[in-house]
Design an enzyme around this catalytic site. Structure first.
Site, short mmCIF file in Angstrom:
data_model
loop_
_atom_site.label_atom_id
_atom_site.label_comp_id
_atom_site.label_asym_id
_atom_site.label_seq_id
_atom_site.Cartn_x
_atom_site.Cartn_y
_atom_site.Cartn_z
N ARG A 88 0.84 -1.20 0.00
CA ARG A 88 0.00 0.00 0.00
C ARG A 88 0.87 1.24 0.00
O ARG A 88 2.09 1.19 0.21
CB ARG A 88 -0.91 0.01 1.23
N GLY A 89 0.22 2.39 -0.17
CA GLY A 89 0.89 3.66 0.00
C GLY A 89 1.07 3.98 1.47
O GLY A 89 0.65 3.24 2.35
N LYS A 91 3.15 5.11 5.07
CA LYS A 91 4.32 4.67 5.81
C LYS A 91 3.93 3.63 6.86
O LYS A 91 3.02 2.84 6.65
CB LYS A 91 5.01 5.89 6.44
N ILE A 92 4.62 3.64 7.99
CA ILE A 92 4.43 2.59 8.99
C ILE A 92 3.29 2.93 9.94
O ILE A 92 3.06 4.10 10.28
CB ILE A 92 5.74 2.34 9.78
N THR A 93 2.56 1.90 10.37
CA THR A 93 1.51 2.08 11.36
C THR A 93 1.37 0.80 12.17
O THR A 93 2.07 -0.19 11.93
CB THR A 93 0.17 2.47 10.70
N HIS A 95 -1.59 -1.97 13.82
CA HIS A 95 -2.97 -2.45 13.89
C HIS A 95 -3.08 -3.42 15.06
O HIS A 95 -2.14 -4.16 15.35
CB HIS A 95 -3.38 -3.18 12.60
N ALA A 199 -6.37 6.33 10.25
CA ALA A 199 -5.33 6.34 9.22
C ALA A 199 -5.86 5.70 7.95
O ALA A 199 -6.70 4.79 8.00
CB ALA A 199 -4.09 5.59 9.71
N GLY A 212 -7.04 0.17 2.99
CA GLY A 212 -8.13 1.05 3.36
C GLY A 212 -7.84 1.86 4.59
O GLY A 212 -6.90 2.66 4.62
N CYS A 230 3.08 6.78 10.70
CA CYS A 230 2.87 7.42 9.40
C CYS A 230 4.00 8.39 9.06
O CYS A 230 3.84 9.26 8.20
CB CYS A 230 1.52 8.15 9.36
#
Length: 275
Positions: A88-89, A91-93, A95, A199, A212, A230
């Site tokens: 995906r587009g 940066k880092i996140t 979940h 996000a 998404g 992000c």
């Protein structure tokens, strides 16, 4: 966190036409990231072939860090915590439990307008947050849904320093993880800064969307403190529970988010990107 989700049904939400919702799993049935990613790819292929309608997967994930294509090494966990690199587009996140995940898999007209798709997701989530009394906003140049902070001059000083000397404002490589808990992303609400409530990171392949949004309902936001969420060093993260000052569950939020996703995504006038 993320408790009291037993009232959430699993499986498909009946819809004779239009957007279809599929509940993959919540609470004790939370879905590991790789399994959900595989299911995304399966439905993506079916949607491209017009075998299924536009479909939105809704779920909770087991705890995981995921990194989009633009993630820098200095934004990843300092302690070597594993990270799943994805297509995906963004940066880092992070979940995990207490966070509502949505993966709308939707066919768009070509040439694809990616920005318009992101704005539609933002709009649906802003409307959902409003039903709980939270004013979600957009921040120019930053995707997602935000709770806006106080003006700079009204925010509390950090580390005893006047905000004029806030190191984050002058140092592009400032790392909040090395400078004490007062700079932690999870404490952005206490600092009265802009903080991200939802996000968004997507991919479009063959004219069909993937990935998404993640909406922080009632997660342990300290999970964001291991990374630079992000890639943003001068803001933080928020949750519905934190902003409301009360307990709130995925089960309460899910039907509201579904309603607004259906309204926005089904009723939007999809147009190809202007060329």
């Amino acid at each position: 966190m993320g408790a009291a989700v037993t009232a959430i049904s699993r499986g498909e939400t009946p819809a004779p036409e239009g957007l279809r919702f599929v509940h993959l799993g919540f609470g004790d049935d939370a879905v590991d990231y790789e399994s959900a990613w595989q299911e995304q790819r399966r439905i993506h292929a079916a949607r491209f072939a017009d075998e299924v309608p536009d479909t939105c997967l809704l779920l909770e994930h087991l705890s995981v860090y995921t990194a989009g294509r633009r993630t820098s090494d200095d934004e990843r966990p300092l302690d070597g915590t594993p990270v799943v690199d994805v297509d995906r587009g963004g940066k880092i996140t992070w979940h995990g439990p207490g966070q509502l995940i949505g993966y709308p898999i939707q066919k768009l007209p070509r040439p694809v307008d990616v920005v318009a798709h992101v704005r539609r997701l933002e709009e649906a989530l802003i409307r959902a947050c409003a039903e709980f009394g939270i004013e979600g906003s957009r921040v120019e140049g930053r995707s997602g849904v935000w709770v806006l902070g106080d003006p700079l001059e009204e925010r509390p000083a950090l580390g005893g320093l006047n905000l004029d000397f806030d190191p984050r404002l002058a140092d592009e490589l400032f790392d909040p993880r090395l400078n004490g808990p007062e700079y932690a992303p999870s404490n952005a609400g206490q600092r009265r800064e802009d903080r991200k409530l939802a996000a968004i990171g997507i991919r479009v392949a063959k004219g069909v969307t993937m990935h998404g949004f993640s909406l922080n309902v009632n997660p342990d936001n300290t999970s964001f403190d291991k990374i630079v969420p992000c890639g943003i060093r001068d803001a933080g993260v928020a949750s519905l529970a934190g902003e409301l000052g009360r307990e709130i569950t995925i089960a309460e939020v899910l039907p509201v988010v579904e309603k607004h996703l259906r309204d926005v995504l089904e009723n939007a006038e999809l147009l190809p990107r202007a060329v």
